[in-house]
Design a protein around this motif. Structure first.
Motif, mmCIF file in Angstrom:
data_model
loop_
_atom_site.group_PDB
_atom_site.id
_atom_site.type_symbol
_atom_site.label_atom_id
_atom_site.label_comp_id
_atom_site.label_asym_id
_atom_site.label_seq_id
_atom_site.Cartn_x
_atom_site.Cartn_y
_atom_site.Cartn_z
ATOM 1 N N ARG A 46 0.819 -1.209 0.000
ATOM 2 C CA ARG A 46 0.000 0.000 0.000
ATOM 3 C C ARG A 46 0.858 1.266 0.000
ATOM 4 O O ARG A 46 0.452 2.294 -0.548
ATOM 5 N N THR A 47 2.035 1.200 0.587
ATOM 6 C CA THR A 47 2.884 2.391 0.638
ATOM 7 C C THR A 47 3.431 2.783 -0.725
ATOM 8 O O THR A 47 3.933 3.894 -0.903
ATOM 9 N N ASP A 48 3.337 1.874 -1.704
ATOM 10 C CA ASP A 48 3.853 2.154 -3.044
ATOM 11 C C ASP A 48 2.785 2.684 -3.999
ATOM 12 O O ASP A 48 3.083 2.986 -5.158
ATOM 13 N N VAL A 49 1.536 2.772 -3.541
ATOM 14 C CA VAL A 49 0.470 3.297 -4.386
ATOM 15 C C VAL A 49 0.575 4.817 -4.434
ATOM 16 O O VAL A 49 0.600 5.488 -3.395
ATOM 17 N N ALA A 50 0.672 5.354 -5.653
ATOM 18 C CA ALA A 50 0.803 6.805 -5.820
ATOM 19 C C ALA A 50 -0.564 7.492 -5.815
ATOM 20 O O ALA A 50 -0.735 8.528 -5.183
ATOM 21 N N THR A 51 -1.556 6.922 -6.542
ATOM 22 C CA THR A 51 -2.889 7.516 -6.594
ATOM 23 C C THR A 51 -3.945 6.420 -6.627
ATOM 24 O O THR A 51 -3.703 5.318 -7.135
ATOM 25 N N TYR A 52 -5.110 6.757 -6.084
ATOM 26 C CA TYR A 52 -6.276 5.869 -6.093
ATOM 27 C C TYR A 52 -7.381 6.556 -6.874
ATOM 28 O O TYR A 52 -7.616 7.759 -6.720
ATOM 29 N N HIS A 53 -8.115 5.779 -7.698
ATOM 30 C CA HIS A 53 -9.184 6.337 -8.531
ATOM 31 C C HIS A 53 -10.391 5.410 -8.533
ATOM 32 O O HIS A 53 -10.294 4.227 -8.191
ATOM 33 N N GLU A 54 -11.520 5.955 -8.941
ATOM 34 C CA GLU A 54 -12.723 5.154 -9.163
ATOM 35 C C GLU A 54 -13.374 5.585 -10.460
ATOM 36 O O GLU A 54 -13.256 6.741 -10.872
ATOM 37 N N SER A 55 -14.069 4.654 -11.098
ATOM 38 C CA SER A 55 -14.807 4.966 -12.314
ATOM 39 C C SER A 55 -16.004 5.840 -11.968
ATOM 40 O O SER A 55 -16.355 6.019 -10.800
ATOM 41 N N SER A 56 -16.657 6.378 -12.994
ATOM 42 C CA SER A 56 -17.791 7.280 -12.781
ATOM 43 C C SER A 56 -19.013 6.556 -12.259
ATOM 44 O O SER A 56 -19.909 7.160 -11.676
ATOM 45 N N GLY A 57 -19.097 5.230 -12.482
ATOM 46 C CA GLY A 57 -20.252 4.470 -12.018
ATOM 47 C C GLY A 57 -21.475 4.624 -12.890
ATOM 48 O O GLY A 57 -22.587 4.293 -12.486
ATOM 49 N N SER A 96 -22.362 2.906 -15.400
ATOM 50 C CA SER A 96 -22.942 1.620 -15.817
ATOM 51 C C SER A 96 -23.015 0.639 -14.646
ATOM 52 O O SER A 96 -23.052 -0.565 -14.843
ATOM 53 N N GLY A 97 -23.058 1.160 -13.422
ATOM 54 C CA GLY A 97 -23.132 0.297 -12.244
ATOM 55 C C GLY A 97 -22.315 0.888 -11.114
ATOM 56 O O GLY A 97 -21.932 2.060 -11.146
ATOM 57 N N ASP A 98 -22.057 0.088 -10.080
ATOM 58 C CA ASP A 98 -21.245 0.568 -8.967
ATOM 59 C C ASP A 98 -19.844 0.935 -9.455
ATOM 60 O O ASP A 98 -19.304 0.296 -10.360
ATOM 61 N N PRO A 99 -19.229 1.974 -8.868
ATOM 62 C CA PRO A 99 -17.879 2.359 -9.292
ATOM 63 C C PRO A 99 -16.880 1.230 -9.076
ATOM 64 O O PRO A 99 -17.057 0.368 -8.210
ATOM 65 N N THR A 100 -15.826 1.247 -9.864
ATOM 66 C CA THR A 100 -14.739 0.286 -9.715
ATOM 67 C C THR A 100 -13.470 1.028 -9.324
ATOM 68 O O THR A 100 -13.279 2.192 -9.673
ATOM 69 N N SER A 101 -12.599 0.334 -8.597
ATOM 70 C CA SER A 101 -11.351 0.935 -8.122
ATOM 71 C C SER A 101 -10.248 0.785 -9.163
ATOM 72 O O SER A 101 -10.235 -0.160 -9.961
ATOM 73 N N SER A 102 -9.314 1.714 -9.115
ATOM 74 C CA SER A 102 -8.118 1.629 -9.944
ATOM 75 C C SER A 102 -7.016 2.392 -9.234
ATOM 76 O O SER A 102 -7.264 3.452 -8.663
ATOM 77 N N TYR A 103 -5.796 1.843 -9.237
ATOM 78 C CA TYR A 103 -4.703 2.483 -8.536
ATOM 79 C C TYR A 103 -3.403 2.294 -9.314
ATOM 80 O O TYR A 103 -3.244 1.344 -10.081
ATOM 81 N N PHE A 104 -2.489 3.248 -9.097
ATOM 82 C CA PHE A 104 -1.282 3.331 -9.905
ATOM 83 C C PHE A 104 -0.076 3.652 -9.031
ATOM 84 O O PHE A 104 -0.184 4.451 -8.095
ATOM 85 N N THR A 105 1.055 3.068 -9.365
ATOM 86 C CA THR A 105 2.328 3.503 -8.803
ATOM 87 C C THR A 105 2.839 4.654 -9.663
ATOM 88 O O THR A 105 2.289 4.965 -10.728
ATOM 89 N N ASP A 106 3.928 5.272 -9.231
ATOM 90 C CA ASP A 106 4.541 6.316 -10.055
ATOM 91 C C ASP A 106 4.986 5.759 -11.405
ATOM 92 O O ASP A 106 4.853 6.408 -12.442
ATOM 93 N N ALA A 107 5.525 4.540 -11.392
ATOM 94 C CA ALA A 107 5.958 3.920 -12.644
ATOM 95 C C ALA A 107 4.762 3.635 -13.552
ATOM 96 O O ALA A 107 4.849 3.771 -14.781
ATOM 97 N N ASP A 108 3.632 3.228 -12.977
ATOM 98 C CA ASP A 108 2.416 3.026 -13.768
ATOM 99 C C ASP A 108 2.006 4.314 -14.464
ATOM 100 O O ASP A 108 1.604 4.315 -15.626
#
Length: 435
Positions: free
Chosen positions: A84-95, A97-109
């Motif tokens: 978890r300490t390596d996750v740079a940002t956390y995101h969610e879809s707009s929802g 077409s249903g419940d939002p979904t999670s997405s997360y990225f490192t700096d390299a991502d």
């Protein structure tokens, strides 16, 4: 121990191969490491291990397909493959077409996402002023364009979207006063700005001479709609980008007007949803396997977008497969037992001269409204819809301002800071903005 590269990874460039065989070597070389990274997540660990050895691209078919339902079931961190300490940002879809979904990225991502996005033919540079008019917040669209603009040395104007602070009228002022050269937006935004400019007494095709191109995404885009946007804005290029919150940019448009899949960064498949058979080209649902994603690897992820992939080359010479995005199930409706997509309709609607805004509603027959001042092409459009789709439609021409009210185009920014001390004449019920 951390598995994340904190420096930019060595990513393949567009000159690293010259043909399909070279591209396949890039995919084959990277696949084992990508799958090993995926198994660090709770979701992928048993799923990949139970499939037996997957050593080549041809072996991917042994693995089951995943989709948004899996993302929702593993909310929020079931697909996390780094600490978890390596996750740079956390995101969610707009929802939408249903419940939002999670997405997360490192700096390299993020470095990978930004590099992919910046590949399109608009070719951002230090001389550009880029207006970013897609959502920031929890979505990734605004962030990827903003970072790509800075990566290429452009000045970025973070105009956001769906904001009461940056209205359409304010966007028109920014485009003109700041000499914006490139804008990143939804296709509909380009129509709204054109109408707002006209409401302000400006001519979109003449009064924005520094605007050299638009990059659009986030909605179905037919060739006729794309051409109409370009026509309104004086013939400037309108380039499409294709992707999602979970993936970032998956394809960008080249100078020859075709969308190229960034297939050196992920492995694309075309899936027949009936038979379950997949192929590297043809028509079906797009399935991808990421090759460089660290925080949230996706293995055989079905975007549920209906596409056509062609690997036979492009006049631009770019040795990557091209894709035509035909639509998604959520952007279609059933009318009289027949399935019709938004893309099918807009291709016909924007074949009519002068149309900017339209809407349709499915029922026993299709109701269509188009905003136009002047000639009534309703019978022509009804006949076209019937002949091209087999759907019976009732088309109504409505006056300008019916679908998009004039106040939407002329509204000034609205913003109130929270206050607790008011003067004798202040409206303290309206001014307290805790919500």
């Amino acid at each position: 121990m951390s598995t994340v590269q904190h420096t930019a990874p060595r990513l393949p460039g567009l000159g690293d191969w010259t043909d399909a065989a070279g591209l396949r070597r890039v995919q084959e070389d990277r696949l084992p490491g990508a799958l090993a990274q995926a198994t660090r997540s709770r979701f992928h660990h048993d799923r990949i291990a139970s499939a037996g050895p997957v050593r080549t691209v041809g072996d991917l078919g042994r693995l089951p397909v995943m989709d948004k339902a899996d993302l929702r079931a593993n909310y929020p961190f079931g697909l996390l493959a780094v600490d978890r300490t390596d996750v740079a940002t956390y995101h969610e879809s707009s929802g939408t077409s249903g419940d939002p979904t999670s997405s997360y990225f490192t700096d390299a991502d993020w470095y990978d996402v930004v590099d992919r996005f910046a590949r399109n033919a608009i070719d951002l540079g230090p001389g550009d002023t880029l207006l970013v008019r897609t959502p920031y917040a929890l979505l990734t669209t605004g962030h990827q364009a903003h970072l790509a603009g800075r990566h290429r040395g452009a000045t970025v104007v973070p105009a956001d979207n769906r904001s009461t602070v940056v209205t359409h009228a304010r966007v028109v002022r920014l485009l003109r006063d700041l000499d914006v050269t490139v804008a990143w937006c939804l296709p509909t935004e380009a129509f709204l700005w054109a109408a707002a400019a006209q409401a302000a007494g400006l001519r979109p095709s003449v009064d924005f001479p520094r605007l050299r191109g638009l990059v659009v995404a986030g909605e179905p885009l037919s060739p006729s709609r794309q051409a109409r946007i370009s026509e309104i804005w004086g013939g400037i290029p309108v380039l499409q980008d294709y992707g999602s919150t979970e993936t970032g940019s998956l394809a960008g448009e080249c100078g020859a007007g075709r969308l190229h899949l960034w297939a050196d960064r992920f492995i694309p498949e075309v899936l027949d949803p009936v038979t379950g058979h997949s192929a590297t080209s043809g028509s079906g649902e797009l399935v991808i396997t990421t090759l460089y994603r660290q925080a949230m690897p996706l293995v055989r992820y079905n975007l549920r977008d209906h596409v056509r992939i062609d690997g036979d080359g492009c006049p631009c010479g770019l040795p990557l497969p091209t894709v035509e995005v035909l639509g998604r199930h959520e952007a279609s409706c059933t009318v009289g037992g027949r399935r019709i997509t938004q893309r099918q309709l807009e291709e016909l609607v924007f074949g009519l001269p002068g149309v900017l805004f339209w809407r349709a509603r499915a029922g026993s027959r299709l109701e269509v409204q188009i905003e136009l001042a002047g000639a009534d092409p309703s019978s022509t459009l009804e006949a076209l819809i019937a002949s091209r789709t087999g759907v019976t439609a009732e088309v109504e021409v409505v006056p300008p301002g019916t679908i998009v009210p004039a106040e939407v185009l002329t509204r000034l920014p609205e913003f109130t800071k929270p206050r607790t001390l008011f003067g004798a004449g202040d409206d303290w019920d309206r001014a307290v903005s805790y919500w």
